[in-house]
Write an enzyme that holds these catalytic residues in place. Structure first.
Site, PDB file in Angstrom:
ATOM      1  CE  LYS A  13       0.055   2.387   4.111  1.00 43.25           C
ATOM      2  NZ  LYS A  13       1.427   2.072   4.437  1.00 43.25           N
ATOM      3  CG  ASN A  55      11.579 -11.358   0.653  1.00 46.15           C
ATOM      4  OD1 ASN A  55      10.799 -12.268   0.400  1.00 46.15           O
ATOM      5  ND2 ASN A  55      11.885 -10.413  -0.227  1.00 46.15           N
ATOM      6  N   GLY A 140      10.007  -2.312   6.240  1.00 47.81           N
ATOM      7  CA  GLY A 140      10.312  -1.093   6.966  1.00 47.81           C
ATOM      8  C   GLY A 140      10.300   0.169   6.133  1.00 47.81           C
ATOM      9  CG  LEU A 143       6.490   0.908   0.357  1.00 49.47           C
ATOM     10  CD1 LEU A 143       7.412   0.396  -0.745  1.00 49.47           C
ATOM     11  CD2 LEU A 143       5.660   2.088  -0.149  1.00 49.47           C
ATOM     12  N   GLY A 144       3.474  -1.239   3.615  1.00 50.38           N
ATOM     13  CA  GLY A 144       2.515  -2.268   4.007  1.00 50.38           C
ATOM     14  C   GLY A 144       3.008  -3.690   3.854  1.00 50.38           C
ATOM     15  CB  SER A 145       6.380  -5.248   3.739  1.00 51.19           C
ATOM     16  OG  SER A 145       6.903  -4.743   4.959  1.00 51.19           O
ATOM     17  CB  SER A 146       4.047  -6.041   8.536  1.00 56.39           C
ATOM     18  OG  SER A 146       3.227  -4.906   8.738  1.00 56.39           O
ATOM     19  CD  GLU A 193      -0.265  -4.990   9.730  1.00 54.20           C
ATOM     20  OE1 GLU A 193      -0.253  -3.786   9.421  1.00 54.20           O
ATOM     21  OE2 GLU A 193       0.769  -5.688   9.753  1.00 54.20           O
ATOM     22  CG  ASP A 204      -0.598  -0.385   6.319  1.00 55.09           C
ATOM     23  OD1 ASP A 204      -1.173   0.695   6.080  1.00 55.09           O
ATOM     24  OD2 ASP A 204       0.613  -0.459   6.586  1.00 55.09           O
TER      25      ASP A 204
END
Length: 411
Positions: A13, A55, A140, A143-146, A193, A204
């Site tokens: 996101k 990753n 980190g 960008l909403g990776s988690s 989250e 997110d």
């Protein structure tokens, strides 16, 4: 129990407009990024549960006999949306040896996986399975990776447990779940989250679940039904920043200069509302150059306002200068103070201009990708539909290779 293999993805996101102002009761627009996290869940028969996260260099397995020792503490099939069970979280932390509070990215991702896995399967027989995840999103970077990870976990584990059906039909390459199933995915993703972030807004994971664009105001999240697919450059300055510190900085400036800063917040709110109106028009009538002219002006206005709030950074100023030299318009996205910026690409923008701009940004030491905003939320895939480079990575961690034969797809 027998579980079903599942290959899913969810988008990252970006905040299009409304950063920081949203903390003070103003509108923010969040959009999905066409950079995704992919998760493959594969049933196994070796009596283990494995999580592979290349990753972040995390590869862990547990014997089912170890996990079964935790079953007395899990109620299993817990209702989604309820508050986290902190006693269960503590037991999982103890099980993982995290008693000293070493909750780095790897440990938080692992803890989230085990919590959802045990919650969904803990009331019955624990299945042997392997979960492999690969992401196109940097961690980190705001960008909403988690959230994309949590959405993928929720979708795959719910699907594997039979709590939601698999939407993918034999002849499909991709498929999406129905509204009721998406709501269940989103509620479990929000719990993920909460484990990772403590007190998330829910924006997110909602973007990751539904995709497209959503409007966030005073804690209310409203997904917009239709949004245009718009190309952008996404630039990661790789400058670390603290969202908590930046939010406090804006608050301090508002308290110090309320007659100046309150109108700034009102203007950001108007920018967000105007952008939403333009994007809605773009879905209802032919898209014109004037639509893009307005979007570019709004980007410039908001970037200046964010600098006034005190959340700019020389690296982000560099992104704006480099792109403006090519006639492109950029702004920070997220907390600011570093992190990422987005650059609007008009439909007629020449590919040579795009490539040279990306190279200029990379020469500054930044990471840069061409992508789009407004794409779909969580999806189930056939392996044949996944990008070859992603499939190759996942193949290393348990995804069966796909070949196309005369009689269809064979795993």
């Amino acid at each position: 129990m027998k579980v079903r293999d599942c290959l899913v993805s969810a988008p990252g996101k970006a905040i299009l407009h409304g950063e920081h102002a949203v903390v003070h009761g103003k509108v923010a627009l969040a959009v999905s990024l066409n950079r995704r996290t992919y998760l493959h869940l594969k049933a196994t028969s070796d009596g283990t549960v494995c999580i592979n996260l290349p990753n972040i260099d995390t590869f862990l397995c547990w014997n089912l006999s170890e996990l079964k020792q935790l079953l007395p503490y899990f109620c299993g099939q817990r209702e989604a949306g309820q508050r986290l069970d902190f006693d269960l979280l503590k037991r999982l932390r103890d099980f993982m040896g995290l008693t000293n509070g070493n909750l780095d990215t790897s440990n938080m991702a692992t803890l989230t996986f085990l919590y959802i896995y045990m919650s969904l399967f803990g009331s019955g027989e624990l299945p042997s399975l392997k979960v492999s995840v690969w992401s196109e999103l940097p961690t980190g970077a705001g960008l909403g990776s988690s959230a994309a990870y949590s959405v993928c976990l929720a979708a795959a584990l719910l699907c594997a447990s039979g709590a939601i059906p698999a939407p993918l039909k034999e002849w499909d390459h991709t498929a999406r779940w129905h509204q009721e199933d998406l709501e269940l995915i989103n509620s479990w993703a929000f719990q993920g989250e909460m484990i990772i972030h403590g007190n998330p807004s829910g924006v997110d994971n909602t973007v990751g679940t539904w995709g497209g664009m959503l409007r966030f105001l005073a804690g209310k999240i409203i997904p917009l039904s239709r949004v245009p697919l718009i190309r952008i450059l996404l630039t990661n300055t790789k400058v670390p920043r603290s969202t908590k510190v930046l939010v406090a900085r804006v608050k301090d400036r508002i308290n110090k200069f309320p007659p100046i800063m309150i109108p700034v917040l009102d203007t950001v709110d108007a920018v967000s509302s105007t952008c939403e109106k333009v994007l809605t028009e773009m879905t209802r009538e032919p898209i014109t150059g004037e639509h893009y002219n307005t979007l570019e002006e709004l980007i410039d206005i908001n970037q200046h306002l964010l600098n006034v709030m005190g959340v700019g950074h020389p690296a982000l100023d560099m992104v704006c200068r480099v792109t403006l030299a090519k006639g492109l318009h950029s702004k920070l996205t997220g907390a600011g103070g570093g992190g990422c910026g987005i650059t609007l690409l008009r439909p007629e923008t020449d590919s040579a201009i795009i490539q040279s701009t990306m190279q200029d940004l990379k020469d500054c030491g930044f990471d840069c990708w061409e992508t789009s905003i407004g794409g779909p939320g969580v999806q189930q895939h056939s392996p044949f539909s996944i990008k070859e480079e992603i499939l190759e990575i996942l193949n290393r961690y348990g995804v069966p290779r796909v070949t196309e034969q005369e009689d269809g797809l064979t795993l």
